[in-house]
Motif scaffolding. Structure first.
Motif, PDB file in Angstrom:
ATOM      1  N   GLU A 127       7.050  -7.969  -2.359  1.00 37.36           N
ATOM      2  CA  GLU A 127       7.965  -8.813  -1.755  1.00 37.36           C
ATOM      3  C   GLU A 127       8.285  -9.791  -2.829  1.00 37.36           C
ATOM      4  N   ASN A 128       9.443  -9.949  -3.205  1.00 39.14           N
ATOM      5  CA  ASN A 128       9.898 -10.962  -4.278  1.00 39.14           C
ATOM      6  C   ASN A 128       9.041 -10.932  -5.450  1.00 39.14           C
ATOM      7  N   GLY A 129       8.464  -9.849  -5.931  1.00 39.87           N
ATOM      8  CA  GLY A 129       7.453  -9.725  -7.323  1.00 39.87           C
ATOM      9  C   GLY A 129       6.099  -9.889  -6.882  1.00 39.87           C
ATOM     10  N   TYR A 130       5.675 -10.133  -5.468  1.00 44.80           N
ATOM     11  CA  TYR A 130       4.124 -10.161  -5.349  1.00 44.80           C
ATOM     12  C   TYR A 130       3.973  -8.997  -4.525  1.00 44.80           C
ATOM     13  N   LEU A 131       2.560  -8.465  -4.442  1.00 46.63           N
ATOM     14  CA  LEU A 131       2.076  -7.421  -3.928  1.00 46.63           C
ATOM     15  C   LEU A 131       2.029  -7.976  -2.427  1.00 46.63           C
ATOM     16  N   SER A 132       2.388  -7.127  -1.491  1.00 49.10           N
ATOM     17  CA  SER A 132       2.513  -7.425  -0.028  1.00 49.10           C
ATOM     18  C   SER A 132       1.682  -6.391   0.895  1.00 49.10           C
ATOM     19  N   TRP A 133       1.849  -5.142   0.559  1.00 49.36           N
ATOM     20  CA  TRP A 133       1.117  -4.099   1.526  1.00 49.36           C
ATOM     21  C   TRP A 133       1.096  -2.944   0.909  1.00 49.36           C
ATOM     22  N   LEU A 134       0.108  -2.064   1.386  1.00 48.19           N
ATOM     23  CA  LEU A 134      -0.187  -0.681   0.840  1.00 48.19           C
ATOM     24  C   LEU A 134      -0.253   0.045   2.133  1.00 48.19           C
ATOM     25  N   GLU A 135       0.768   1.156   2.197  1.00 51.21           N
ATOM     26  CA  GLU A 135       0.813   1.938   3.275  1.00 51.21           C
ATOM     27  C   GLU A 135       0.495   3.296   3.133  1.00 51.21           C
ATOM     28  N   VAL A 136      -0.354   3.949   4.184  1.00 49.38           N
ATOM     29  CA  VAL A 136      -0.534   5.286   3.942  1.00 49.38           C
ATOM     30  C   VAL A 136       0.260   5.970   5.008  1.00 49.38           C
ATOM     31  N   CYS A 137       1.065   6.965   4.623  1.00 48.40           N
ATOM     32  CA  CYS A 137       1.905   7.570   5.452  1.00 48.40           C
ATOM     33  C   CYS A 137       1.722   9.032   5.693  1.00 48.40           C
ATOM     34  N   SER A 138       1.407   9.292   6.968  1.00 50.09           N
ATOM     35  CA  SER A 138       1.104  10.914   7.174  1.00 50.09           C
ATOM     36  C   SER A 138       2.324  11.484   7.847  1.00 50.09           C
ATOM     37  N   TRP A 139       2.662  12.857   7.070  1.00 52.05           N
ATOM     38  CA  TRP A 139       3.729  13.906   7.724  1.00 52.05           C
ATOM     39  C   TRP A 139       3.016  14.972   8.379  1.00 52.05           C
ATOM     40  N   SER A 140       1.897  14.903   8.614  1.00 54.00           N
ATOM     41  CA  SER A 140       1.302  16.095   9.280  1.00 54.00           C
ATOM     42  C   SER A 140       0.449  15.756  10.535  1.00 54.00           C
ATOM     43  N   ASP A 141       0.507  16.684  11.667  1.00 56.45           N
ATOM     44  CA  ASP A 141       0.222  16.615  12.836  1.00 56.45           C
ATOM     45  C   ASP A 141      -1.281  17.245  12.966  1.00 56.45           C
ATOM     46  N   THR A 142      -1.606  17.860  11.609  1.00 55.31           N
ATOM     47  CA  THR A 142      -2.808  18.692  11.657  1.00 55.31           C
ATOM     48  C   THR A 142      -3.913  18.043  11.030  1.00 55.31           C
ATOM     49  N   VAL A 143      -3.506  17.108   9.905  1.00 55.32           N
ATOM     50  CA  VAL A 143      -4.244  16.615   8.830  1.00 55.32           C
ATOM     51  C   VAL A 143      -4.505  14.743   8.992  1.00 55.32           C
ATOM     52  N   ASP A 144      -5.609  14.430   8.935  1.00 56.36           N
ATOM     53  CA  ASP A 144      -5.768  13.039   9.262  1.00 56.36           C
ATOM     54  C   ASP A 144      -5.638  12.438   7.671  1.00 56.36           C
ATOM     55  N   VAL A 145      -4.624  11.605   7.386  1.00 57.53           N
ATOM     56  CA  VAL A 145      -4.050  11.329   6.116  1.00 57.53           C
ATOM     57  C   VAL A 145      -4.598   9.550   6.263  1.00 57.53           C
ATOM     58  N   THR A 146      -5.658   9.299   5.238  1.00 57.00           N
ATOM     59  CA  THR A 146      -6.058   8.192   5.118  1.00 57.00           C
ATOM     60  C   THR A 146      -6.199   7.664   3.755  1.00 57.00           C
ATOM     61  N   LEU A 147      -6.820   6.626   3.474  1.00 57.31           N
ATOM     62  CA  LEU A 147      -6.872   5.823   2.311  1.00 57.31           C
ATOM     63  C   LEU A 147      -7.926   6.761   1.471  1.00 57.31           C
ATOM     64  N   ALA A 148      -8.854   7.286   2.080  1.00 53.25           N
ATOM     65  CA  ALA A 148      -9.754   8.212   1.545  1.00 53.25           C
ATOM     66  C   ALA A 148      -9.447   9.464   1.061  1.00 53.25           C
ATOM     67  N   THR A 149      -8.338  10.036   1.833  1.00 53.72           N
ATOM     68  CA  THR A 149      -7.781  11.347   1.417  1.00 53.72           C
ATOM     69  C   THR A 149      -7.099  10.972   0.089  1.00 53.72           C
ATOM     70  N   ALA A 150      -6.254   9.893   0.035  1.00 60.97           N
ATOM     71  CA  ALA A 150      -5.327   9.442  -0.975  1.00 60.97           C
ATOM     72  C   ALA A 150      -6.500   9.461  -2.312  1.00 60.97           C
ATOM     73  N   GLN A 151      -7.794   8.676  -2.200  1.00 59.34           N
ATOM     74  CA  GLN A 151      -8.536   8.557  -3.047  1.00 59.34           C
ATOM     75  C   GLN A 151      -8.966   9.849  -3.431  1.00 59.34           C
ATOM     76  N   GLN A 152      -9.407  10.837  -3.006  1.00 59.23           N
ATOM     77  CA  GLN A 152      -9.835  12.043  -3.201  1.00 59.23           C
ATOM     78  C   GLN A 152      -8.556  12.880  -4.117  1.00 59.23           C
ATOM     79  N   SER A 153      -7.490  12.666  -3.530  1.00 60.08           N
ATOM     80  CA  SER A 153      -6.173  13.151  -4.129  1.00 60.08           C
ATOM     81  C   SER A 153      -6.011  12.592  -5.537  1.00 60.08           C
ATOM     82  N   LEU A 154      -6.157  11.338  -5.848  1.00 59.63           N
ATOM     83  CA  LEU A 154      -5.924  10.586  -7.108  1.00 59.63           C
ATOM     84  C   LEU A 154      -7.062  10.906  -8.210  1.00 59.63           C
ATOM     85  N   ARG A 155      -8.369  11.395  -7.485  1.00 57.00           N
ATOM     86  CA  ARG A 155      -9.554  11.576  -8.463  1.00 57.00           C
ATOM     87  C   ARG A 155      -9.435  12.904  -9.112  1.00 57.00           C
ATOM     88  N   ARG A 156      -8.337  13.739  -8.485  1.00 54.90           N
ATOM     89  CA  ARG A 156      -8.202  15.211  -8.978  1.00 54.90           C
ATOM     90  C   ARG A 156      -7.632  15.361 -10.275  1.00 54.90           C
TER      91      ARG A 156
END
Length: 118
Positions: free
Chosen positions: A89-118
């Motif tokens: 926001e106006n050049g400053y970090l304001s938030w980090l959002e984890v968005c889920s598109w699934s009804d069957t998978v719990d999408v979390t920051l841990a899921t994101a970390q695992q995905s980014l490490r691959r």
């Protein structure tokens, strides 16, 4: 209540903000100055930040709220159940959002970390 930036948030921010991008480089320098001002209660990992804007440089990311970085989350089987977005926001970090598109998978920051490490 403000809390220090958790390691999982630091990891994801650093992974999404590319040092080679001038705006991202400035946003990366803000990370050590961030504090968490709130977290989503569902457990996804979404975090809102507080930052003393007088102590850091603003990034040339534009006026208002913008998506500064985003990445899709992929599971080992190739499924893509969501994404992570970094907002500025106006050049400053304001938030980090984890968005889920699934009804069957719990999408979390841990899921994101695992995905980014691959």
């Amino acid at each position: 209540m403000l809390e220090s930036l958790p390691a999982d948030v630091v990891f994801v921010l650093a992974a999404l903000l590319d040092e080679a991008d001038p705006a991202h480089a400035v946003l990366r320098r803000q990370i050590p100055h961030l504090r968490v001002s709130g977290r989503c209660t569902c457990g996804c990992g979404t975090a809102c930040f507080e930052l003393d804007t007088a102590s850091v440089e603003s990034a040339p990311s534009g006026r208002g709220t913008v998506v500064a970085a985003e990445v899709r989350i992929y599971l080992e089987d190739g499924d893509c159940p969501g994404e992570v977005l970094v907002f500025a926001e106006n050049g400053y970090l304001s938030w980090l959002e984890v968005c889920s598109w699934s009804d069957t998978v719990d999408v979390t920051l841990a899921t994101a970390q695992q995905s980014l490490r691959r």
